[in-house]
Motif scaffolding. Structure first.
Motif, mmCIF file in Angstrom:
data_model
loop_
_atom_site.group_PDB
_atom_site.id
_atom_site.type_symbol
_atom_site.label_atom_id
_atom_site.label_comp_id
_atom_site.label_asym_id
_atom_site.label_seq_id
_atom_site.Cartn_x
_atom_site.Cartn_y
_atom_site.Cartn_z
ATOM 1 N N THR A 160 40.924 31.071 56.220
ATOM 2 C CA THR A 160 41.621 31.130 55.070
ATOM 3 C C THR A 160 43.010 30.258 55.107
ATOM 4 N N PRO A 161 43.400 29.707 54.004
ATOM 5 C CA PRO A 161 44.409 28.712 54.153
ATOM 6 C C PRO A 161 45.941 29.479 54.208
ATOM 7 N N THR A 162 46.663 29.010 55.055
ATOM 8 C CA THR A 162 47.885 29.792 55.452
ATOM 9 C C THR A 162 48.874 29.556 54.203
ATOM 10 N N LYS A 163 49.618 30.567 53.761
ATOM 11 C CA LYS A 163 50.750 30.366 52.572
ATOM 12 C C LYS A 163 51.676 30.095 53.434
ATOM 13 N N VAL A 164 52.328 29.008 52.991
ATOM 14 C CA VAL A 164 53.835 28.606 53.454
ATOM 15 C C VAL A 164 54.709 29.129 52.640
ATOM 16 N N GLU A 165 55.512 29.884 53.371
ATOM 17 C CA GLU A 165 56.911 30.683 52.649
ATOM 18 C C GLU A 165 57.922 29.721 52.704
ATOM 19 N N HIS A 166 58.388 29.635 51.427
ATOM 20 C CA HIS A 166 59.836 28.826 51.386
ATOM 21 C C HIS A 166 60.829 29.664 51.619
ATOM 22 N N VAL A 167 61.765 29.032 52.344
ATOM 23 C CA VAL A 167 63.134 29.756 52.774
ATOM 24 C C VAL A 167 64.269 29.020 52.148
ATOM 25 N N PHE A 168 65.062 29.813 51.556
ATOM 26 C CA PHE A 168 66.342 29.365 51.164
ATOM 27 C C PHE A 168 67.307 30.215 51.822
ATOM 28 N N ALA A 169 67.963 29.707 52.701
ATOM 29 C CA ALA A 169 68.887 30.450 53.699
ATOM 30 C C ALA A 169 70.509 30.617 52.613
ATOM 31 N N SER A 170 70.791 29.790 51.562
ATOM 32 C CA SER A 170 71.766 29.845 50.918
ATOM 33 C C SER A 170 71.426 29.261 49.643
ATOM 34 N N GLU A 171 72.256 29.261 48.698
ATOM 35 C CA GLU A 171 72.048 28.633 47.541
ATOM 36 C C GLU A 171 71.868 27.197 47.677
ATOM 37 N N THR A 172 70.816 26.721 46.798
ATOM 38 C CA THR A 172 70.321 25.158 46.801
ATOM 39 C C THR A 172 71.695 24.640 45.902
ATOM 40 N N ILE A 173 72.235 23.644 46.805
ATOM 41 C CA ILE A 173 73.212 22.560 46.081
ATOM 42 C C ILE A 173 72.709 21.566 45.555
ATOM 43 N N GLU A 174 73.125 20.977 44.400
ATOM 44 C CA GLU A 174 72.750 19.745 43.849
ATOM 45 C C GLU A 174 73.592 18.395 44.554
ATOM 46 N N ILE A 175 72.953 17.348 45.200
ATOM 47 C CA ILE A 175 73.722 16.402 45.562
ATOM 48 C C ILE A 175 73.228 15.147 44.988
ATOM 49 N N LYS A 176 73.671 13.982 45.485
ATOM 50 C CA LYS A 176 73.372 12.759 44.831
ATOM 51 C C LYS A 176 72.217 12.121 46.018
ATOM 52 N N ALA A 177 71.341 11.267 45.474
ATOM 53 C CA ALA A 177 70.234 11.004 46.352
ATOM 54 C C ALA A 177 70.698 10.116 47.683
ATOM 55 N N ASP A 178 71.769 9.434 47.660
ATOM 56 C CA ASP A 178 72.441 8.761 48.597
ATOM 57 C C ASP A 178 73.225 9.592 49.449
ATOM 58 N N GLU A 179 73.400 10.835 49.268
ATOM 59 C CA GLU A 179 73.949 11.971 50.117
ATOM 60 C C GLU A 179 72.851 12.727 51.092
ATOM 61 N N LEU A 180 71.562 12.360 50.715
ATOM 62 C CA LEU A 180 70.685 13.231 51.288
ATOM 63 C C LEU A 180 70.661 13.304 52.883
ATOM 64 N N ALA A 181 71.047 12.089 53.565
ATOM 65 C CA ALA A 181 71.369 11.853 54.953
ATOM 66 C C ALA A 181 72.351 12.755 55.453
ATOM 67 N N ASN A 182 73.192 13.305 54.852
ATOM 68 C CA ASN A 182 74.214 14.313 55.353
ATOM 69 C C ASN A 182 73.617 15.568 55.548
ATOM 70 N N TYR A 183 72.738 15.958 54.865
ATOM 71 C CA TYR A 183 71.876 17.204 54.881
ATOM 72 C C TYR A 183 70.664 17.048 55.356
#
Length: 141
Positions: A28-51
């Motif tokens: 049976t396929p395993t269901k992947v649960e998505h985890v959000f430890a805090s609020e999702t923040i919006e960033i600019k694409a060029d800031e991704l490497a900081n996170y």
């Protein structure tokens, strides 16, 4: 020498082994649960490497053009959401120039990326950002 009762017993054993092997193949396929430890923040694409940074930086050479990559010249914008486990949980097509150049179906067929938190993202903050892609001759990129 032929033993008729052995043939019947072998058929039963073969049937049982076949059933067991088929049951073993059923997963049976395993269901992947998505985890959000805090609020999702919006960033600019060029800031991704900081996170978040890619789990692998290995370049994969392709023998032919990926089926999800549109032909011709155009660009698109996609909203991407990464959860606290570094999984891409959403990729939504926002725009495509020219219209219809990229479709949501093609975005869904793109390879899935996994990320690990950067050294500055100890709390594994989930992020969302707008990224763009472009298909054009190399000298125009």
């Amino acid at each position: 020498m032929f033993y008729p009762h052995m043939e019947s017993r072998m058929k039963k054993i073969s049937s049982i082994l076949l059933i067991l092997s088929l049951m073993g193949c059923h997963t049976t396929p395993t269901k992947v649960e998505h985890v959000f430890a805090s609020e999702t923040i919006e960033i600019k694409a060029d800031e991704l490497a900081n996170y978040w940074v890619p789990k692998t930086t290995k370049v994969k050479m392709l023998k032919k053009r990926p089926t999800w990559l549109p032909e011709g010249r155009g660009e698109w914008t996609v909203l991407t959401v990464i959860d606290s486990n570094g999984r891409v949980v959403e990729k939504t097509l926002i725009s495509s120039i020219p219209k219809g150049f990229m479709t949501q179906s093609q975005v869904d067929d793109m390879p899935k990326s996994e990320f690990k938190p950067s050294v500055t993202n100890k709390n594994r903050v989930p992020v969302k950002f707008y990224g763009t892609g472009k298909v054009a001759p190399r000298h125009e990129l």
